[in-house]
Design an enzyme around this catalytic site. Structure first.
Site, PDB file in Angstrom:
ATOM      1  N   ASP A 182       0.916  -1.210   0.096  1.00 57.42           N
ATOM      2  CA  ASP A 182      -0.141  -0.035   0.027  1.00 57.42           C
ATOM      3  C   ASP A 182       0.777   1.408   0.044  1.00 57.42           C
ATOM      4  OD1 ASP A 182      -2.178   0.794   0.567  1.00 57.42           O
ATOM      5  OD2 ASP A 182      -1.808   1.952   2.397  1.00 57.42           O
ATOM      6  N   GLU A 232      14.435 -15.111   0.006  1.00 55.05           N
ATOM      7  CA  GLU A 232      14.908 -16.946   0.558  1.00 55.05           C
ATOM      8  C   GLU A 232      14.224 -17.911   0.908  1.00 55.05           C
ATOM      9  OE1 GLU A 232      15.565 -14.830   4.790  1.00 55.05           O
ATOM     10  OE2 GLU A 232      16.906 -13.290   4.174  1.00 55.05           O
TER      11      GLU A 232
END
Ligand code: TEU
Length: 584
Positions: A238, A298
């Site tokens: 956002d 990751e």
């Protein structure tokens, strides 16, 4: 699940709780799923208004889970959930009071896990909303800041400043809130004396966090990990252009006639750079996204970040999606393009070239929870800046039939384009904006902060109809609905359209199936010349797409029609109609 600071706990987190999709036969599917987001169709679920299982008139997570099959059946690849976190709901959940818990109005974390598991079983990926620019003033971080003295570590989480004037009685600068009114609110000290001011680009209950503070950055990495560990496939970020403010917070006056982003409405020249407000699109944001990208990388399962960044021109927006930053960004210049062939060709060309130049897919979007629904917007006859909304006294009242016809044509064109497309709940039903909500039912802070001058965004957030003859049109078992649904929505209900040839729902289904069959999301655009300036004519992977944005019929090319957004007879493509044809 909390650490001492009220953030998401990274030590006790449930590690490897789920890996994101794909779960079954993971190895075999890894390649096919790599970078799935490049061509995905992503459906925005606005939880308050999607489906209410509890019966309180506000949608919830269990309601969404029950209806997920409909979305799998529609043929979308992923859902994006607008915020369902703990929140006093002053901005419909974009005022987050705890980033790692579900608001009781929507359910609890177990409901989220059930939703996510079911979505994954159905082959739908799950993207959640992240709101990093500001938190609710109810957040423990802000409450602790308020209870601490000026200059304290707690206050350094947010943007507190002394006021100007002899007594500090004037706000620290002249910035205006995007929802109207000043962007600063003065606090009161423990002894009752007027205190410092805090910045809020949006509502006064949404305090801007200070992203120059490493503590804030660390907390949000914790939050990312909390949801990644729960198995989410990505984040919609956002106000991804707003986190960093210009040093010194200089005064700024937006240009005349700008949209409510204060950054200047997108004008027809999508390559023109508007002046940068000191609170948007500052260079410092990119470091933050690079750090987040490293965190996502990751994880297994191709997790993604999509930026909600109202930034122009497209060349500047492309900075958000460089290879080591976010994966994609909403293409708002496309959303704001009028139903006009030349403008459409230009924005498609620029988008593909500019996003392509940094190796990112373009995205396409026509509606969301902040804009007038495109079944209304595309036939408005007066300017309507984003965020202002439309109500009974707005100039240029909607023309419903024309709006729906154009919306169907515009969607059929959008779904033929390479890249990723975003749909907003209810557009597959052809829902229009609700323009006649009673004033006392409105909830958008824009309405209140402008003293009713701007209607705001409630008209696109009305709970959607499922069954035409059920309580609250199937939205809620009790018939409750937090915004009233128009009586004529019976005809828009999903059950009234399902299996009905020519319905908007069947058009979306057919378009999504063909898009997938022909892998249009991974294709290219080749313009077809010679059909006149009013027709957008292109070819993508053996499919010819013709969209007539003019006001006269145009002779169709020879070939089999695969999809038509409206009736096509006698070899003529009528105005406001799109067809897909098998290229000869
Ligand atoms: O919107 C950010 C934004 O800049 C606009 O779309 C804004 O909502 C509009 O101009 C207001 O009139 C995001 C969310 O999508 C929106 O729903 C939130 O209200 C806003 O952030 C604050 O979190």
């Amino acid at each position: 699940m909390r650490d001492a600071l009220g953030a998401c706990n990274t030590v006790e987190r449930v590690t490897a709780r789920h890996s994101a999709l794909p779960a079954a036969s993971a190895e075999a599917r890894v390649d096919a799923d790599a970078e799935w987001w490049r061509s995905a169709v992503i459906y925005q679920v606005y939880p308050r208004s999607f489906a209410d299982a509890s019966g309180d008139g506000i949608g919830d997570l269990r309601g969404i889970t029950r209806r997920l099959e409909h979305l799998a059946d529609l043929g979308v690849d992923a859902i994006w959930l607008s915020p369902f976190y703990r929140s006093p709901q002053r901005d419909a959940g974009y005022d987050v009071a705890d980033y790692c818990d579900v608001d009781p109005v929507f359910g609890d974390l177990a409901d989220f896990d059930t939703l996510e598991t079911r979505a994954h079983e159905l082959g739908l990926r799950v993207i959640v909303d992240l709101v990093p620019n500001h938190s609710s003033t109810d957040h423990r971080w802000f409450q602790e800041a308020l209870g601490s003295p000026a200059g304290s570590e707690e206050r350094a989480r947010y943007i507190f400043r002394d006021g100007r004037g002899d007594e500090g009685e004037l706000p620290p600068n002249n910035w205006q809130s995007i929802f109207g009114g000043p962007a600063w609110t003065r606090t009161t000290d423990a002894d009752g004396a007027p205190g410092q001011w805090y910045l809020h680009l949006f509502d006064a209950t949404q305090a801007d966090l200070d992203w120059s503070n490493p503590w804030v950055r660390e907390r949000f990495v914790d939050i990312l990990r909390f949801w990644l560990d729960r198995g989410v496939d990505g984040f919609r970020v956002d106000v991804a252009h707003g986190l960093v403010k210009q040093e010194g917070l200089p005064d700024y006056t937006p240009p005349e006639g700008s949209g409510s982003m204060g950054g200047g409405a997108f004008d027809d020249d999508i390559t023109a750079a508007a002046p940068l407000p000191p609170y948007f699109a500052q260079d410092g944001v990119h470091d933050i996204y690079r750090e987040w990208r490293r965190v996502l990388d990751e994880y297994d399962g191709h997790r993604m970040l999509v930026a909600e960044a109202w930034v122009e021109p497209l060349g500047r927006l492309a900075e958000w999606v460089r290879p080591d930053e976010m994966h994609q960004a909403f293409n708002f210049p496309y959303l704001e393009t009028k139903w006009h062939a030349e403008g459409i060709r230009e924005v498609v060309d620029s988008s593909l070239a500019i996003f392509g130049s940094v190796g990112a897919p373009s995205t396409w979007v026509l509606s969301n929870h902040d804009v007038v629904r495109h079944a209304t917007r595309l036939a408005l006859t007066a300017e309507n800046p984003q965020g202002h909304g439309i109500g009974p006294s707005s100039p240029g009242q909607p023309v419903p039939e024309l709006g729906l016809q154009r919306a169907r044509a515009a969607t059929a064109l959008m779904l033929a384009l390479p890249g990723s497309a975003y749909l907003y709940q209810g557009e597959e039903l052809g829902l229009p904006e609700v323009v006649d909500l009673p004033d006392d039912e409105r909830e958008d802070p824009t309405w209140f902060r402008t003293g009713g001058e701007r209607y705001g965004r409630d008209g696109c957030r009305v709970p959607i109809p499922w069954e035409g003859f059920a309580p609250a049109l199937g939205f809620s078992p009790t018939g409750e609905s937090w915004l009233p649904q128009p009586a004529e929505w019976t005809a828009f209900a999903r059950d009234a359209q399902s299996g009905v040839p020519g319905s908007t729902l069947e058009l979306y289904r057919a378009a999504l199936a063909l898009r997938s069959e022909h892998a249009l999301g991974l294709g290219t655009v080749e313009w077809i010349p010679g059909l006149g300036t009013d027709v957008v004519a292109l070819q993508n992977r053996g499919v010819t797409v013709l969209a007539n944005a003019g006001d006269a019929g145009v002779e169709l090319l020879d070939g089999e029609v695969l999809l038509a957004s409206g009736p096509v007879d006698d070899g003529v493509l009528p105005p406001d109609t799109t067809v897909w044809m098998r290229a000869d």
